[in-house]
Design a protein around this motif. Structure first.
Motif, short mmCIF file in Angstrom:
data_model
loop_
_atom_site.label_atom_id
_atom_site.label_comp_id
_atom_site.label_asym_id
_atom_site.label_seq_id
_atom_site.Cartn_x
_atom_site.Cartn_y
_atom_site.Cartn_z
N THR A 84 0.86 -1.18 0.00
CA THR A 84 0.00 0.00 0.00
C THR A 84 0.89 1.23 0.00
OG1 THR A 84 -0.07 0.00 2.42
CG2 THR A 84 -1.88 -1.12 1.28
N ASN A 90 -3.04 9.90 -5.49
CA ASN A 90 -3.95 8.90 -4.96
C ASN A 90 -3.22 7.88 -4.09
OD1 ASN A 90 -6.70 9.30 -6.39
ND2 ASN A 90 -5.19 9.54 -8.02
N TYR A 92 -2.85 3.75 -3.18
CA TYR A 92 -2.97 2.52 -3.94
C TYR A 92 -2.82 1.32 -3.01
CZ TYR A 92 2.11 2.10 -3.54
OH TYR A 92 3.38 1.98 -3.04
N THR A 94 -1.98 -3.12 -3.68
CA THR A 94 -1.67 -4.17 -4.64
C THR A 94 -1.08 -5.34 -3.87
OG1 THR A 94 -0.53 -4.67 -6.73
CG2 THR A 94 0.66 -3.29 -5.14
N PHE A 109 -2.84 -2.45 -9.75
CA PHE A 109 -3.16 -1.59 -8.62
C PHE A 109 -4.66 -1.37 -8.46
CE2 PHE A 109 1.04 -0.14 -10.04
CZ PHE A 109 1.75 -0.25 -8.86
N LEU A 111 -6.69 1.80 -7.05
CA LEU A 111 -6.38 3.21 -6.77
C LEU A 111 -7.62 3.97 -6.35
CD1 LEU A 111 -4.26 4.13 -9.92
CD2 LEU A 111 -3.45 4.26 -7.59
N LEU A 128 3.89 4.83 -10.55
CA LEU A 128 3.14 3.57 -10.61
C LEU A 128 3.63 2.67 -11.73
CD1 LEU A 128 -0.46 4.85 -9.83
CD2 LEU A 128 1.04 3.53 -8.32
#
Length: 159
Positions: A84, A90, A92, A94, A109, A111, A128
């Motif tokens: 995280t 933003n 995210y 994953t 991801f 988001l 990203l």
């Protein structure tokens, strides 16, 4: 759909690693199975590999040698392999899976959908993309380096 694709990829990776381990063990004349109790959910490094510090938090310092300004992106990987962080605009989340030979696989991801100015969105996209295409990682002291197809991300450890 993405969860199914990720599960398929991880299963394929596990099979590939298992076959490679058995082949290398046979070549060295050792039994293919583990010689100590290990948690099967956490990837185990070879003796020469560094161990990725699960449960650690990192703040991005630079991408391709260019320093991040303002509120810098971050990366935190917990013991359940959930990653995280803040991407520049933003947040995210994953899954990030440390692999043998200091490899790193990062899933797609999830988001938040906050809108920011064009510069912040550009930084976020570059960050990203570099994280998503991660290939190798290395830790020296308090610095984590992630090398990817999109460049080199450098992080410093957060206490």
């Amino acid at each position: 759909m993405n969860a199914l694709r990720l599960a398929t990829i991880l299963a394929a990776l596990a099979t590939t690693v298992s076959v490679a381990h058995a082949q290398s063990a046979a070549t060295l004349g050792r039994p293919a199975g583990p010689t100590r109790q290990v948690d099967p959910k956490v990837p185990q490094p070879l003796e020469r590999d560094q161990i990725f510090p699960l449960g650690s938090a990192w703040t991005a310092v630079s991408l391709n040698g260019k320093p991040f300004g303002g509120e810098r992106p971050s990366f935190k990987l917990d013991t359940q392999l959930r990653a995280t962080g803040f991407a520049g605009c933003n947040t995210y989340s994953t899954t990030a899976y440390p692999l043998r030979d200091q490899g790193l696989a990062v899933a797609p991801f999830a988001l938040t959908k906050k809108s920011c100015d064009k510069a912040a969105m550009g930084i976020e996209q570059a960050f990203l993309m570099a994280l998503r295409t991660a290939g190798k990682w290395d830790i020296k002291g308090q610095t984590l380096t992630i090398k990817s197809q999109s460049g080199e991300l450098r992080f410093e450890r957060v206490l």
